[in-house]
Design an enzyme around this catalytic site. Sequence first.
Site, PDB file in Angstrom:
ATOM      1  N   CYS A   2     -16.711   0.589   5.083  1.00 54.13           N
ATOM      2  CA  CYS A   2     -17.082  -0.140   6.302  1.00 54.13           C
ATOM      3  C   CYS A   2     -16.249  -1.417   6.339  1.00 54.13           C
ATOM      4  CB  CYS A   2     -18.552  -0.534   6.279  1.00 54.13           C
ATOM      5  SG  CYS A   2     -19.655   0.864   6.006  1.00 54.13           S
ATOM      6  N   ARG A  27     -11.627   1.202   9.228  1.00 53.69           N
ATOM      7  CA  ARG A  27     -12.483   1.456   8.076  1.00 53.69           C
ATOM      8  C   ARG A  27     -13.729   2.259   8.442  1.00 53.69           C
ATOM      9  NH1 ARG A  27     -10.903  -2.386   4.130  1.00 53.69           N
ATOM     10  NH2 ARG A  27     -12.850  -2.135   3.010  1.00 53.69           N
ATOM     11  N   TRP A  74     -19.181   2.852   8.620  1.00 47.94           N
ATOM     12  CA  TRP A  74     -18.820   4.226   8.325  1.00 47.94           C
ATOM     13  C   TRP A  74     -19.976   4.756   7.502  1.00 47.94           C
ATOM     14  CZ3 TRP A  74     -17.905   6.975   3.924  1.00 47.94           C
ATOM     15  CH2 TRP A  74     -17.386   8.252   4.148  1.00 47.94           C
ATOM     16  N   ASN A  98     -20.581  -3.307   2.623  1.00 51.69           N
ATOM     17  CA  ASN A  98     -19.608  -2.220   2.530  1.00 51.69           C
ATOM     18  C   ASN A  98     -19.697  -1.668   1.126  1.00 51.69           C
ATOM     19  OD1 ASN A  98     -17.307  -0.572   2.488  1.00 51.69           O
ATOM     20  ND2 ASN A  98     -15.981  -2.304   1.948  1.00 51.69           N
ATOM     21  N   GLY A  99     -19.965  -0.370   0.977  1.00 56.28           N
ATOM     22  CA  GLY A  99     -20.032   0.213  -0.366  1.00 56.28           C
ATOM     23  C   GLY A  99     -21.312   1.006  -0.533  1.00 56.28           C
ATOM     24  N   GLU A 479      -0.762  13.444 -16.791  1.00 58.33           N
ATOM     25  CA  GLU A 479      -0.623  12.396 -15.777  1.00 58.33           C
ATOM     26  C   GLU A 479      -0.245  11.058 -16.433  1.00 58.33           C
ATOM     27  OE1 GLU A 479      -0.205  11.962 -12.859  1.00 58.33           O
ATOM     28  OE2 GLU A 479      -1.046  10.073 -12.185  1.00 58.33           O
ATOM     29  N   LYS A 483       3.084   8.971 -15.532  1.00 55.88           N
ATOM     30  CA  LYS A 483       3.027   7.575 -15.050  1.00 55.88           C
ATOM     31  C   LYS A 483       3.922   6.698 -15.906  1.00 55.88           C
ATOM     32  CE  LYS A 483       1.725   7.835 -11.924  1.00 55.88           C
ATOM     33  NZ  LYS A 483       1.087   8.885 -11.177  1.00 55.88           N
ATOM     34  N   GLU A 486       7.745   7.445 -15.365  1.00 57.17           N
ATOM     35  CA  GLU A 486       8.345   7.174 -14.055  1.00 57.17           C
ATOM     36  C   GLU A 486       8.478   5.687 -13.746  1.00 57.17           C
ATOM     37  OE1 GLU A 486       4.591   8.249 -11.098  1.00 57.17           O
ATOM     38  OE2 GLU A 486       6.602   8.475 -10.313  1.00 57.17           O
ATOM     39  N   HIS A 502       1.888  23.270 -32.829  1.00 58.96           N
ATOM     40  CA  HIS A 502       2.829  24.354 -32.523  1.00 58.96           C
ATOM     41  C   HIS A 502       4.211  23.810 -32.176  1.00 58.96           C
ATOM     42  CE1 HIS A 502      -0.399  27.226 -32.816  1.00 58.96           C
ATOM     43  NE2 HIS A 502      -1.127  26.439 -32.020  1.00 58.96           N
ATOM     44  N   LYS A 602       9.019   8.104  -2.459  1.00 60.52           N
ATOM     45  CA  LYS A 602       7.586   8.319  -2.259  1.00 60.52           C
ATOM     46  C   LYS A 602       7.321   9.688  -1.655  1.00 60.52           C
ATOM     47  CE  LYS A 602       3.305   7.124  -2.386  1.00 60.52           C
ATOM     48  NZ  LYS A 602       2.686   7.271  -3.724  1.00 60.52           N
TER      49      LYS A 602
HETATM   50  O1  M6R Z   1       3.194  13.410  -1.674  1.00 59.80           O
HETATM   51  P1  M6R Z   1       2.873  14.374  -2.770  1.00 59.80           P
HETATM   52  O2  M6R Z   1       1.506  14.185  -3.320  1.00 59.80           O
HETATM   53  O3  M6R Z   1       3.101  15.793  -2.370  1.00 59.80           O
HETATM   54  O4  M6R Z   1       3.908  14.037  -3.923  1.00 59.80           O
HETATM   55  C1  M6R Z   1       3.961  14.832  -5.064  1.00 59.80           C
HETATM   56  C2  M6R Z   1       4.780  14.151  -6.133  1.00 59.80           C
HETATM   57  O5  M6R Z   1       6.084  13.901  -5.676  1.00 59.80           O
HETATM   58  C3  M6R Z   1       4.136  12.843  -6.591  1.00 59.80           C
HETATM   59  O6  M6R Z   1       2.833  13.019  -7.034  1.00 59.80           O
HETATM   60  C4  M6R Z   1       4.967  12.206  -7.721  1.00 59.80           C
HETATM   61  O7  M6R Z   1       4.869  13.002  -8.867  1.00 59.80           O
HETATM   62  C5  M6R Z   1       4.508  10.774  -7.972  1.00 59.80           C
HETATM   63  N1  M6R Z   1       5.629   9.885  -7.947  1.00 59.80           N
HETATM   64  C6  M6R Z   1       3.827  10.612  -9.280  1.00 59.80           C
HETATM   65  O8  M6R Z   1       3.382   9.318  -9.490  1.00 59.80           O
END
Ligand code: M6R
Length: 607
Positions: A2, A27, A74, A98-99, A479, A483, A486, A502, A602
């Site tokens: 909200c 929102r 909302w 809100n929450g 993940e 992270k 990257e 293994h 992105k």
């Molecule tokens: O927009 P998408 O969720 O389809 O993107 C998928 C990947 O390119 C995205 O998750 C990428 O691995 C990120 N940079 C990871 O942090």
Amino acid sequence: MCGIVGILGSQPVAPLMLDALRRLEYRGYDSAGVATLEDGELVRRRAPGKLNNLQGVLGNGPLSGTTGIGHTRWATHGAPTETNAHPHSAGGVAVVHNGIIENFRDLREELETDGYRFETQTDTEVVVQLISREMKEGKAPKDAVFATLQRLDGAFALGIIFSGQQDLMIGARRGSPLAIGYGDGEMFLGSDAVALAPFTNKVTFLDEGDWVVLTRNSAQIHDETGAAVERPIRFTQASAYLADKGNHRHFMAKEIAEQPEVIGHTLGEYIDMAEQRVKLPELPFSFADLTRVTITACGTASYAGLAAKYWFEQIARLPVEVDIASEFRYREAPLPDGGLSVVISQSGETADTLAALRYCAGQGQHTVGIVNVQDSSIARECDAILPTYAGPEIGVASTKAFTCQLTVLACMALAAARQRNTITPEQERELVSALVGVPRHIADILRNESELERIAKKLTSARDVLYLGRGINYPIALEGALKLKEISYIHAEGYAAGELKHGPIALIDEDVPVIVIAPHDTLYEKTVSNMEEVAARGGKIVLLTDEINGNGNGAETFEQFRVPRANSFINPMLYAVPVQLLAYHAAVFMGTDIDQPRNLAKSVTVE
Ligand code: M6R
């Protein structure tokens, strides 16, 4: 999610609040309302539906007060009616919120036993009644609010005014954002800087757990213990509001911090809070008829899919195949007639995921997209979409989109389980209640960010880092490694803990930090055995767990971080946060370009 606004002004505030609420309508717009002090008395105007309805109501009954709070709703608890519209008011107190107040049922029961009567179905009304009870017992407004805050569980932001108190407004935040705006003899509160833009560019963003006592000429901020604290004032460019980093150095940090709120918003879309059960939009198939689900996605989104495999298979007894889209699209996989294909994508534009979707559609599959951008190509081409409500994600490293994807998938698995009769209503309620606790637990993790920052510094001298997890924590290990590599450019790999022996164990020596994701679930002891194998070879274990032991249950640990103990169903959402923060702070120490790391984009619209 909200939107809230509050003004201690020098002219009638209702029209100003309408303007601010218009900026907050993104929102939510199930209903809207304002409350002002008219000759010291609280007077409200509220209307279901969009802001224009409230504008009409105010046209017929204008308000002239110069102290007011406003809200665009909302709906989570209670239908979007006028009665359930904020501000809520009783006993000389008016509140916008809100929450989610998680323990509202217990509090409501307690207050009802004490003779208090409720007129709404909302969770917010308990806040109003608690404050007013404290005041009836003789507390000043400030002390009554502080006492009430101690009673609330959940993630929320509040704006509060009191009858007879023209020069007083109190705001509080825990898990949901709240900003103070400074005017000249005026003071403002708002869910974000966008709401405050017409009034001031001088803004303070409250920190987690903060609450503030405002007059027209002062803002006294307190932390959650009640101690007076200083928070920085920032001068924000109006043009930059929409892409503002708030108090944060990077969008990634801001997006990590937003997770309690955006997960709360996403949960609100998929959970009937009153019934404590999942409510998915109507889908063009029944989970009961499915024999298999195929999930395709790329990168982080594919790890959300991998976590979902555990939920669907264990809870809904529905077999799931997960594949990265770039492989799946060329694999020519045979798919069962009338099967379900789920594609997951933050951007909704990832070329490989889109191609996988088209392949599945061509094979007669029902297609469901879990997307953050609702007018994206993937969203348009799916039979149905289940959006994540993460808001714009600007940092290239996906954080809040990931935990919102997990949230949607968890709800979807519960819906599947109900349709397939693999879960009882009591079990569903228990798991839903665990899900509703996610924003609060993440807010708790964020409070201990400095510990992760300290640990992250120790990763920066490593050439390689391993992440280990078992069961549903294995995707979180993947993940975490993604992270770290990257954004910090440190080489990292995620492994299923049982797979260590293994091959990867050959890499272990005293220079290789091994981050172990090991909540006390049914697989904990197995993971401890793997930690011992690492410790025996001099590996430096960083243990992320929910109970800290002196020695990591046998294996010598280098560092430990405690995640709140919770139903193991929600662990992927919780453990995602420390791995995000470890990567983020390691990258800060390394001085990399965190929001736009080298070689990445992105939205990956090429193969
Ligand atoms: O927009 P998408 O969720 O389809 O993107 C998928 C990947 O390119 C995205 O998750 C990428 O691995 C990120 N940079 C990871 O942090």
